[in-house]
Design a protein around this motif. Structure first.
Motif, PDB file in Angstrom:
ATOM      1  N   VAL A  15       0.865  -1.184   0.000  1.00 49.51           N
ATOM      2  CA  VAL A  15       0.000   0.000   0.000  1.00 49.51           C
ATOM      3  C   VAL A  15       0.901   1.233   0.000  1.00 49.51           C
ATOM      4  CG1 VAL A  15      -1.749   1.303   1.246  1.00 49.51           C
ATOM      5  CG2 VAL A  15      -1.848  -1.195   1.214  1.00 49.51           C
ATOM      6  N   VAL A  16       0.800   2.030  -1.059  1.00 51.26           N
ATOM      7  CA  VAL A  16       1.598   3.255  -1.188  1.00 51.26           C
ATOM      8  C   VAL A  16       0.853   4.386  -0.500  1.00 51.26           C
ATOM      9  CG1 VAL A  16       2.633   4.889  -2.799  1.00 51.26           C
ATOM     10  CG2 VAL A  16       2.568   2.440  -3.360  1.00 51.26           C
ATOM     11  N   ARG A  17       1.528   5.040   0.463  1.00 51.73           N
ATOM     12  CA  ARG A  17       0.918   6.164   1.187  1.00 51.73           C
ATOM     13  C   ARG A  17       1.100   7.455   0.387  1.00 51.73           C
ATOM     14  NH1 ARG A  17       3.732   3.329   4.805  1.00 51.73           N
ATOM     15  NH2 ARG A  17       5.457   4.799   4.745  1.00 51.73           N
ATOM     16  N   LEU A  18       0.000   8.083   0.017  1.00 49.86           N
ATOM     17  CA  LEU A  18       0.024   9.345  -0.715  1.00 49.86           C
ATOM     18  C   LEU A  18      -0.224  10.498   0.246  1.00 49.86           C
ATOM     19  CD1 LEU A  18      -2.223   8.352  -3.760  1.00 49.86           C
ATOM     20  CD2 LEU A  18       0.271   8.222  -3.579  1.00 49.86           C
ATOM     21  N   CYS A  19       0.505  11.595   0.074  1.00 46.42           N
ATOM     22  CA  CYS A  19       0.242  12.798   0.865  1.00 46.42           C
ATOM     23  C   CYS A  19      -1.097  13.388   0.412  1.00 46.42           C
ATOM     24  CB  CYS A  19       1.344  13.824   0.668  1.00 46.42           C
ATOM     25  SG  CYS A  19       2.953  13.329   1.320  1.00 46.42           S
ATOM     26  N   ALA A  39     -10.519  -4.085 -13.205  1.00 47.87           N
ATOM     27  CA  ALA A  39     -10.641  -5.516 -13.475  1.00 47.87           C
ATOM     28  C   ALA A  39     -10.988  -6.294 -12.212  1.00 47.87           C
ATOM     29  CB  ALA A  39      -9.347  -6.043 -14.084  1.00 47.87           C
ATOM     30  N   SER A  40     -10.531  -5.801 -11.061  1.00 46.19           N
ATOM     31  CA  SER A  40     -10.817  -6.493  -9.799  1.00 46.19           C
ATOM     32  C   SER A  40     -12.246  -6.219  -9.324  1.00 46.19           C
ATOM     33  CB  SER A  40      -9.824  -6.060  -8.723  1.00 46.19           C
ATOM     34  OG  SER A  40      -9.960  -4.677  -8.461  1.00 46.19           O
ATOM     35  N   GLY A  41     -12.899  -5.205  -9.908  1.00 41.33           N
ATOM     36  CA  GLY A  41     -14.299  -4.942  -9.602  1.00 41.33           C
ATOM     37  C   GLY A  41     -14.550  -3.845  -8.590  1.00 41.33           C
ATOM     38  N   GLY A  42     -13.729  -3.705  -7.561  1.00 34.10           N
ATOM     39  CA  GLY A  42     -14.015  -2.725  -6.520  1.00 34.10           C
ATOM     40  C   GLY A  42     -13.365  -1.383  -6.724  1.00 34.10           C
ATOM     41  N   GLY A  43     -12.409  -1.324  -7.633  1.00 28.28           N
ATOM     42  CA  GLY A  43     -11.668  -0.089  -7.815  1.00 28.28           C
ATOM     43  C   GLY A  43     -12.079   0.670  -9.055  1.00 28.28           C
ATOM     44  N   GLU A  66     -11.278   9.370  -1.615  1.00 35.42           N
ATOM     45  CA  GLU A  66     -11.959   8.182  -2.138  1.00 35.42           C
ATOM     46  C   GLU A  66     -11.378   7.793  -3.490  1.00 35.42           C
ATOM     47  OE1 GLU A  66     -16.300   6.510  -3.593  1.00 35.42           O
ATOM     48  OE2 GLU A  66     -16.200   8.525  -2.751  1.00 35.42           O
ATOM     49  N   PHE A  67     -11.170   8.788  -4.351  1.00 32.56           N
ATOM     50  CA  PHE A  67     -10.566   8.519  -5.661  1.00 32.56           C
ATOM     51  C   PHE A  67      -9.210   7.852  -5.497  1.00 32.56           C
ATOM     52  CE2 PHE A  67      -7.374  10.267  -8.657  1.00 32.56           C
ATOM     53  CZ  PHE A  67      -7.718   9.524  -9.779  1.00 32.56           C
ATOM     54  N   CYS A  68      -8.344   8.436  -4.681  1.00 31.47           N
ATOM     55  CA  CYS A  68      -6.982   7.915  -4.536  1.00 31.47           C
ATOM     56  C   CYS A  68      -6.964   6.508  -3.949  1.00 31.47           C
ATOM     57  CB  CYS A  68      -6.138   8.859  -3.684  1.00 31.47           C
ATOM     58  SG  CYS A  68      -5.780  10.427  -4.520  1.00 31.47           S
ATOM     59  N   SER A  69      -7.873   6.216  -3.061  1.00 32.92           N
ATOM     60  CA  SER A  69      -7.883   4.883  -2.459  1.00 32.92           C
ATOM     61  C   SER A  69      -8.554   3.842  -3.357  1.00 32.92           C
ATOM     62  CB  SER A  69      -8.555   4.909  -1.090  1.00 32.92           C
ATOM     63  OG  SER A  69      -9.900   5.279  -1.205  1.00 32.92           O
ATOM     64  N   ARG A  70      -9.350   4.285  -4.330  1.00 33.23           N
ATOM     65  CA  ARG A  70     -10.037   3.333  -5.221  1.00 33.23           C
ATOM     66  C   ARG A  70      -9.365   3.157  -6.573  1.00 33.23           C
ATOM     67  NH1 ARG A  70     -16.108   4.564  -6.021  1.00 33.23           N
ATOM     68  NH2 ARG A  70     -15.884   2.681  -7.276  1.00 33.23           N
ATOM     69  N   VAL A  71      -8.520   4.113  -6.989  1.00 37.59           N
ATOM     70  CA  VAL A  71      -7.913   4.008  -8.313  1.00 37.59           C
ATOM     71  C   VAL A  71      -6.956   2.810  -8.329  1.00 37.59           C
ATOM     72  CG1 VAL A  71      -5.912   5.538  -7.971  1.00 37.59           C
ATOM     73  CG2 VAL A  71      -6.987   5.377 -10.219  1.00 37.59           C
ATOM     74  N   GLU A  72      -6.969   2.107  -9.442  1.00 41.74           N
ATOM     75  CA  GLU A  72      -6.182   0.890  -9.576  1.00 41.74           C
ATOM     76  C   GLU A  72      -4.693   1.218  -9.628  1.00 41.74           C
ATOM     77  OE1 GLU A  72      -6.234  -1.565 -13.348  1.00 41.74           O
ATOM     78  OE2 GLU A  72      -7.516  -2.741 -12.006  1.00 41.74           O
ATOM     79  N   ALA A  73      -3.924   0.587  -8.760  1.00 42.73           N
ATOM     80  CA  ALA A  73      -2.477   0.767  -8.722  1.00 42.73           C
ATOM     81  C   ALA A  73      -1.819  -0.379  -9.487  1.00 42.73           C
ATOM     82  CB  ALA A  73      -1.989   0.799  -7.280  1.00 42.73           C
ATOM     83  N   ALA A  80      -3.254   4.555  -0.519  1.00 39.75           N
ATOM     84  CA  ALA A  80      -3.990   5.035   0.653  1.00 39.75           C
ATOM     85  C   ALA A  80      -3.533   6.459   0.897  1.00 39.75           C
ATOM     86  CB  ALA A  80      -3.698   4.175   1.876  1.00 39.75           C
ATOM     87  N   VAL A  81      -4.412   7.284   1.419  1.00 43.72           N
ATOM     88  CA  VAL A  81      -4.064   8.675   1.684  1.00 43.72           C
ATOM     89  C   VAL A  81      -3.626   8.788   3.134  1.00 43.72           C
ATOM     90  CG1 VAL A  81      -4.870  11.060   1.660  1.00 43.72           C
ATOM     91  CG2 VAL A  81      -5.710   9.436  -0.037  1.00 43.72           C
TER      92      VAL A  81
END
Length: 121
Positions: A15-19, A39-43, A66-73, A80-81
């Motif tokens: 999990v990459v922590r974003l500022c 592709a995973s469905g939740g993001g 919400e966007f940052c935590s849901r966008v596909e990495a 995660a923010v």
């Protein structure tokens, strides 16, 4: 790719922590772009030419976190923010969009200044 993200200084358990400030800038840059289910469905994933269900990001969410935590990495990671702006040199820092090499300085180059590898044939 950022060295601090890749080595785990800005991430844990994939999990990459974003500022928060970086997340806000990223969200604003994408607000009019089209996204759909990942592709995973939740993001969320940017819509490509073959996407069947797409909506402008502004219709999906108005919340940057919400966007940052849901966008596909990439590579099975997640974003995660961070709850606060934490400088990169502190323990458990967050990625602010500035590459580590900018504030730490570049790594020493290999022989000949070519970045440490050679393509001699």
């Amino acid at each position: 790719c950022d060295a601090d993200v890749g080595t785990g200084a800005m991430s844990s358990s994939n999990v990459v922590r974003l500022c928060p400030s970086f997340c806000d800038r990223w969200f604003q840059a994408c607000i009019d772009d089209f996204f759909g289910p990942s592709a995973s469905g939740g993001g969320l994933a940017p819509c490509g030419p073959g996407a069947l269900v797409c909506s402008p990001l502004s219709e999906i969410t108005q919340d940057a976190a919400e966007f940052c935590s849901r966008v596909e990495a990439p590579l099975g990671n997640a974003f995660a923010v961070s709850p606060a702006e934490i400088s990169a040199d502190e323990e458990q820092g967050c990625f602010d969009g500035v590459p580590a090499a900018v504030w730490r300085g570049g790594a020493p180059k290999g022989p000949g200044g070519g970045g440490g590898f050679s393509l001699d044939f």
